[in-house]
Design a protein around this motif. Structure first.
Motif, PDB file in Angstrom:
ATOM      1  N   ALA A  31       0.816  -1.213   0.000  1.00  0.00           N
ATOM      2  CA  ALA A  31       0.000   0.000   0.000  1.00  0.00           C
ATOM      3  C   ALA A  31       0.850   1.264   0.000  1.00  0.00           C
ATOM      4  CB  ALA A  31      -0.909   0.001   1.229  1.00  0.00           C
ATOM      5  N   TYR A  32       2.139   1.107   0.199  1.00  0.00           N
ATOM      6  CA  TYR A  32       3.037   2.248   0.289  1.00  0.00           C
ATOM      7  C   TYR A  32       4.044   2.226  -0.846  1.00  0.00           C
ATOM      8  CZ  TYR A  32       1.342   2.498   5.098  1.00  0.00           C
ATOM      9  OH  TYR A  32       0.552   2.590   6.208  1.00  0.00           O
ATOM     10  N   ALA A  33       4.572   3.376  -1.170  1.00  0.00           N
ATOM     11  CA  ALA A  33       5.768   3.449  -1.993  1.00  0.00           C
ATOM     12  C   ALA A  33       6.978   3.255  -1.090  1.00  0.00           C
ATOM     13  CB  ALA A  33       5.838   4.808  -2.692  1.00  0.00           C
ATOM     14  N   THR A  34       8.076   2.809  -1.675  1.00  0.00           N
ATOM     15  CA  THR A  34       9.319   2.631  -0.916  1.00  0.00           C
ATOM     16  C   THR A  34      10.363   3.582  -1.474  1.00  0.00           C
ATOM     17  OG1 THR A  34       8.802   0.307  -0.480  1.00  0.00           O
ATOM     18  CG2 THR A  34      11.081   1.016  -0.175  1.00  0.00           C
ATOM     19  N   ALA A  35      10.889   4.397  -0.607  1.00  0.00           N
ATOM     20  CA  ALA A  35      11.802   5.464  -1.014  1.00  0.00           C
ATOM     21  C   ALA A  35      13.173   5.275  -0.399  1.00  0.00           C
ATOM     22  CB  ALA A  35      11.243   6.819  -0.591  1.00  0.00           C
ATOM     23  N   TRP A  36      14.153   5.865  -1.040  1.00  0.00           N
ATOM     24  CA  TRP A  36      15.502   5.986  -0.481  1.00  0.00           C
ATOM     25  C   TRP A  36      15.738   7.452  -0.119  1.00  0.00           C
ATOM     26  CZ3 TRP A  36      18.634   2.283   1.122  1.00  0.00           C
ATOM     27  CH2 TRP A  36      18.464   0.987   0.626  1.00  0.00           C
ATOM     28  N   LEU A  48      15.899  10.760  -2.256  1.00  0.00           N
ATOM     29  CA  LEU A  48      16.678  10.496  -3.456  1.00  0.00           C
ATOM     30  C   LEU A  48      15.796   9.938  -4.572  1.00  0.00           C
ATOM     31  CD1 LEU A  48      19.696   8.751  -1.726  1.00  0.00           C
ATOM     32  CD2 LEU A  48      19.532  11.138  -2.444  1.00  0.00           C
ATOM     33  N   ALA A  49      15.007   8.930  -4.250  1.00  0.00           N
ATOM     34  CA  ALA A  49      14.187   8.275  -5.261  1.00  0.00           C
ATOM     35  C   ALA A  49      13.142   7.424  -4.564  1.00  0.00           C
ATOM     36  CB  ALA A  49      15.042   7.400  -6.181  1.00  0.00           C
ATOM     37  N   THR A  50      12.063   7.126  -5.287  1.00  0.00           N
ATOM     38  CA  THR A  50      11.009   6.299  -4.713  1.00  0.00           C
ATOM     39  C   THR A  50      10.308   5.512  -5.814  1.00  0.00           C
ATOM     40  OG1 THR A  50       9.077   6.309  -3.245  1.00  0.00           O
ATOM     41  CG2 THR A  50       9.250   8.118  -4.825  1.00  0.00           C
ATOM     42  N   VAL A  51       9.691   4.405  -5.433  1.00  0.00           N
ATOM     43  CA  VAL A  51       9.007   3.540  -6.395  1.00  0.00           C
ATOM     44  C   VAL A  51       7.772   2.944  -5.745  1.00  0.00           C
ATOM     45  CG1 VAL A  51      10.413   1.513  -5.778  1.00  0.00           C
ATOM     46  CG2 VAL A  51       9.291   1.609  -8.019  1.00  0.00           C
ATOM     47  N   GLU A  52       6.719   2.826  -6.553  1.00  0.00           N
ATOM     48  CA  GLU A  52       5.499   2.183  -6.075  1.00  0.00           C
ATOM     49  C   GLU A  52       5.559   0.690  -6.370  1.00  0.00           C
ATOM     50  OE1 GLU A  52       2.278   4.206  -8.119  1.00  0.00           O
ATOM     51  OE2 GLU A  52       1.376   4.613  -6.174  1.00  0.00           O
ATOM     52  N   PHE A  59      10.005   8.001  -9.046  1.00  0.00           N
ATOM     53  CA  PHE A  59      10.366   9.421  -8.983  1.00  0.00           C
ATOM     54  C   PHE A  59      11.809   9.480  -8.519  1.00  0.00           C
ATOM     55  CE2 PHE A  59       9.903  13.891  -8.552  1.00  0.00           C
ATOM     56  CZ  PHE A  59      10.579  14.264  -7.398  1.00  0.00           C
ATOM     57  N   VAL A  60      12.622  10.238  -9.244  1.00  0.00           N
ATOM     58  CA  VAL A  60      14.033  10.386  -8.906  1.00  0.00           C
ATOM     59  C   VAL A  60      14.346  11.874  -8.844  1.00  0.00           C
ATOM     60  CG1 VAL A  60      16.400   9.849  -9.581  1.00  0.00           C
ATOM     61  CG2 VAL A  60      14.569   8.219 -10.087  1.00  0.00           C
ATOM     62  N   PHE A 104       6.370  13.188  -0.481  1.00  0.00           N
ATOM     63  CA  PHE A 104       7.770  12.875  -0.730  1.00  0.00           C
ATOM     64  C   PHE A 104       8.726  13.465   0.302  1.00  0.00           C
ATOM     65  CE2 PHE A 104       6.443  10.689  -4.164  1.00  0.00           C
ATOM     66  CZ  PHE A 104       6.314  11.310  -5.396  1.00  0.00           C
ATOM     67  N   GLN A 105       8.213  13.953   1.385  1.00  0.00           N
ATOM     68  CA  GLN A 105       9.093  14.518   2.383  1.00  0.00           C
ATOM     69  C   GLN A 105       9.324  13.538   3.510  1.00  0.00           C
ATOM     70  OE1 GLN A 105       8.311  18.554   3.515  1.00  0.00           O
ATOM     71  NE2 GLN A 105       7.149  18.977   1.654  1.00  0.00           N
TER      72      GLN A 105
END
Length: 122
Positions: A31-36, A48-52, A59-60, A104-105
């Motif tokens: 249910a979440y995106a995973t981001a770095w 830095l970047a995230t992906v669903e 998004f980078v 994205f924060q």
């Protein structure tokens, strides 16, 4: 609940590459995106970047675009961050986090991993 475990950090010379891994688990991880993100002392944790997982949107951030690539392996429930052309300014603790897409924060991240240190020597 979502659990995230980072791995792959270490020491690398300037110009080198590293691939970080974030293993994700928990009933609602999809249910979440995973981001770095990364954090250096005295500065805010920065995306830095995230992906669903479901829709595969990515998004980078512009300042790492062309050097860093985010990808995921659905079967292994793992998100990767491939980092190339590293420089000493990339030295930081790198975290993965689960967040709602569009938020994205760092303060919008619901779950965090423990972080992995990346050190780039000159």
């Amino acid at each position: 609940q979502v659990q995230l475990v980072e791995s792959g950090g270490g020491v690398v010379q300037a110009g080198g590459s590293l691939r970080l891994s974030c293993a994700v688990s928990g009933r609602s991880f999809g249910a979440y995106a995973t981001a770095w993100f990364r954090e250096v002392p005295g500065k805010d944790r920065e995306l830095l970047a995230t992906v669903e997982w479901i829709r595969n949107r990515t998004f980078v951030k512009d300042f790492v675009k062309g050097r860093f690539t985010i990808s995921r392996d659905n079967a292994k429930k793992t998100v990767f961050l491939q980092m190339n052309s590293l420089n000493p300014e990339d030295t930081a603790v790198y975290y993965c986090g689960a967040h709602a897409w569009g938020n994205f924060q760092a303060r919008g991240v619901r779950y965090w991993g423990q972080g992995t240190q990346v050190t780039v020597s000159s």
